[in-house]
Design a protein around this motif. Sequence first.
Motif, PDB file in Angstrom:
ATOM      1  N   GLY A 357      -7.574  12.988   0.562  1.00  0.00           N
ATOM      2  CA  GLY A 357      -8.929  12.579   0.206  1.00  0.00           C
ATOM      3  C   GLY A 357      -9.156  11.093   0.171  1.00  0.00           C
ATOM      4  N   GLU A 358      -8.114  10.298   0.405  1.00  0.00           N
ATOM      5  CA  GLU A 358      -8.263   8.851   0.303  1.00  0.00           C
ATOM      6  C   GLU A 358      -8.157   8.212   1.681  1.00  0.00           C
ATOM      7  N   ARG A 359      -9.067   7.262   1.944  1.00  0.00           N
ATOM      8  CA  ARG A 359      -9.087   6.542   3.212  1.00  0.00           C
ATOM      9  C   ARG A 359      -9.020   5.046   2.920  1.00  0.00           C
ATOM     10  N   ALA A 360      -7.840   4.483   3.062  1.00  0.00           N
ATOM     11  CA  ALA A 360      -7.670   3.055   2.814  1.00  0.00           C
ATOM     12  C   ALA A 360      -8.113   2.256   4.031  1.00  0.00           C
ATOM     13  N   SER A 361      -8.481   1.015   3.809  1.00  0.00           N
ATOM     14  CA  SER A 361      -8.850   0.140   4.920  1.00  0.00           C
ATOM     15  C   SER A 361      -7.666  -0.048   5.860  1.00  0.00           C
ATOM     16  N   LYS A 362      -7.943  -0.111   7.156  1.00  0.00           N
ATOM     17  CA  LYS A 362      -6.871  -0.273   8.138  1.00  0.00           C
ATOM     18  C   LYS A 362      -6.317  -1.694   8.163  1.00  0.00           C
ATOM     19  N   THR A 363      -7.120  -2.668   7.713  1.00  0.00           N
ATOM     20  CA  THR A 363      -6.675  -4.066   7.692  1.00  0.00           C
ATOM     21  C   THR A 363      -7.025  -4.688   6.355  1.00  0.00           C
ATOM     22  N   GLN A 364      -6.372  -5.812   6.067  1.00  0.00           N
ATOM     23  CA  GLN A 364      -6.666  -6.595   4.867  1.00  0.00           C
ATOM     24  C   GLN A 364      -6.557  -8.082   5.214  1.00  0.00           C
ATOM     25  N   ALA A 399      15.555   3.711  -3.782  1.00  0.00           N
ATOM     26  CA  ALA A 399      15.508   4.789  -2.797  1.00  0.00           C
ATOM     27  C   ALA A 399      14.715   5.988  -3.294  1.00  0.00           C
ATOM     28  N   GLU A 400      14.479   6.068  -4.588  1.00  0.00           N
ATOM     29  CA  GLU A 400      13.754   7.203  -5.161  1.00  0.00           C
ATOM     30  C   GLU A 400      12.240   7.084  -5.024  1.00  0.00           C
ATOM     31  N   TYR A 401      11.766   5.936  -4.511  1.00  0.00           N
ATOM     32  CA  TYR A 401      10.318   5.677  -4.483  1.00  0.00           C
ATOM     33  C   TYR A 401       9.883   5.197  -3.108  1.00  0.00           C
ATOM     34  N   ASP A 402       8.558   5.217  -2.896  1.00  0.00           N
ATOM     35  CA  ASP A 402       7.983   4.602  -1.710  1.00  0.00           C
ATOM     36  C   ASP A 402       7.929   3.093  -1.921  1.00  0.00           C
ATOM     37  N   ARG A 403       8.066   2.336  -0.860  1.00  0.00           N
ATOM     38  CA  ARG A 403       7.957   0.881  -0.950  1.00  0.00           C
ATOM     39  C   ARG A 403       7.624   0.329   0.415  1.00  0.00           C
ATOM     40  N   GLY A 404       7.234  -0.923   0.435  1.00  0.00           N
ATOM     41  CA  GLY A 404       6.859  -1.544   1.689  1.00  0.00           C
ATOM     42  C   GLY A 404       6.252  -2.902   1.438  1.00  0.00           C
ATOM     43  N   PRO A 405       5.532  -3.443   2.426  1.00  0.00           N
ATOM     44  CA  PRO A 405       4.933  -4.774   2.270  1.00  0.00           C
ATOM     45  C   PRO A 405       3.733  -4.739   1.343  1.00  0.00           C
ATOM     46  N   LEU A 406       3.161  -5.898   1.110  1.00  0.00           N
ATOM     47  CA  LEU A 406       1.938  -5.987   0.320  1.00  0.00           C
ATOM     48  C   LEU A 406       0.883  -5.035   0.883  1.00  0.00           C
ATOM     49  N   PHE A 407       0.091  -4.440   0.006  1.00  0.00           N
ATOM     50  CA  PHE A 407      -0.975  -3.485   0.328  1.00  0.00           C
ATOM     51  C   PHE A 407      -0.453  -2.075   0.587  1.00  0.00           C
TER      52      PHE A 407
END
Length: 620
Positions: A357-364, A399-407
């Motif tokens: 149900g969530e649509r995040a912006s494709k860019t920031q 390793a137990e969680y999601d992670r990544g760059p800013l945003f």
Amino acid sequence: MLAGEIRETTLREGEWRRLTLAIGIGLALLPATLYAQSIPGALPESTAALVRGDWPAYAGTYAAARYSPLAQIDRSNAKDLHVAWRWKSPDMAIKAANPKVGPSRANESTPLMVGEVLYTSTSLSQVAAIDAFTGETRWVFDPKIYENGLGIPANDGWLHRGVAYWRNGDDERIVMLTAFAQMIALDAKTGKPVPTFGTDGRIDLAQGLRRPVDRDYYTMSSPPVIVRGVIVVGSSVMDWWRRRPSPPGDVRGFDVVTGRLLWTFHTVAQEGEPGVETWEKDSWTEAGNANVWAPMSADEELGYVYLPVSTPTNDYYGGHRPGDGLYGDSLVCLDAATGEPVWPIKEQPVPASNVPGERASKTQPFPTKPAPIDIQGLRDEDLIDLTPELRKEAIDIVAEYDRGPLFTPPSQRGTIQVPGVGGGGNWAGAAIDPETGMFYVGTYRVPFVVTLRKPGAGESSYDFIGEFRYLSGPRGLPLLKPPFGSIVAIDMNTGDHRWRIPVGRGELLPVFQRLGVRERLGFLARSWALVTKTVLIVVQSGYFGAPRLPPGGTRRINDLNNFDPHLWVYDKASGEMLAEVALPANATGAPITYMAGGKQFIVFPVGGGPLVEEMIAVAL
């Protein structure tokens, strides 16, 4: 006044609270640059007051530079600084007589100083005038809001960050926004309410909004700004999911003489206003929050006010409010004629949301300069690496969680956010030297996990709600590598980082002693910078609040609340430490500096929670 063009830089749907850090830094950067540009010409009144040795606004002037031209304290004598006096908050007597009032989270009020008189608020929303040379109380005004039967104020409980000062001839006023949303104008000489302001000196700020608000969700904790005779007022609104619709975080302007409402700026664009189309599916009709809870800044000469607007409802999930959502999570300038960035801001792709149900912006938007003040997002190379074993354990934890760059959006599994909900620059802000263009900001690394889940029965009507918690590292140590807390110096003429130095002596904790660590690690706590013509001055907080406390009894908690308190003096150009001054307690708010009786003082608040709430003055 403040009715012209609006310029904004906004973070689009899906980002919510994660760039509070960037907003806080922008809040300090833009007005401070304007402050520097205003020096050669006619000085605004507050800037002229700084030259006289006063400190008439929360951050020196409304430009928020946290700069003073005073030079009595310099590199040759900084080692001779000592505590000159201590002022005990009148809140302590009230709490002792009425235990039901309860403790405050922290004593965060930064005072003002005008004409050798300090003006400060207290955690219980009292106002006091204090002799700036001796520390003796001149008057105290108690609105007695703790007697109104409403319990503890919303969001942060008993907490306040300061007052505003205004003068026109002989008419001198202190303006206070209380924890239960009253605005009170006091005669600065007597401490008595101004009878011609509002109703007997008071205005109920919970009234007159576009929908009724519950005082359990609506409060004030930061001082207003007063520009061209207009008191600009924000608010603190709980960002979460409990109420639907939530209270609006609109910003309002009031006449400083009469208290008459002059204008209202809707932080969620309403029907017929620019930006309403960014709140798709008519979500503007119920969206709330998007409040300005942190201290604002302004350009007094141009009449611009800068608003650090925070998160719309429901802060970590946006499936119910598709679109870009002006003006949530933005730095908004009211009445601005220009808004071009100094360095280009590029739109870059960012991770998508995987929550139904969530649509995040494709860019920031990503600024090209300066580089971030601290780690953003989480990579393996950012994890604690004091020993190979600790690094491996840290990798197993993340390793137990999601992670990544800013945003990287929150997820149902849980997303690690860095610098974290409470980390980075936060509300402590920064300081800038108008003579050199050097910018100094305190930052600390506090990773949090944000998790989205389905609400329980009767809990909320949103499809998903968010929760967050501090993520500790292996064996209870910090998850990220040192320095855990630091000061960063950035040359704003070029956008380049010049140096980073650790603040605090975390290496003194027994756990690091056992590991044989001897180098400076910094301490995992908020710090505040103050720059003068001659030196850089830094104070740091202890721990306040449960999320970052290690296991242990009350004694351990008290020790961390008051861990290794010091005031540090640094060389502005190199970051060389010039002095390390022992204090009776850690700072809990920003320091100020001023002249009184021919002597330069440095003053800041301490205490709160289990500690006595005081103000400490340091001088030669």
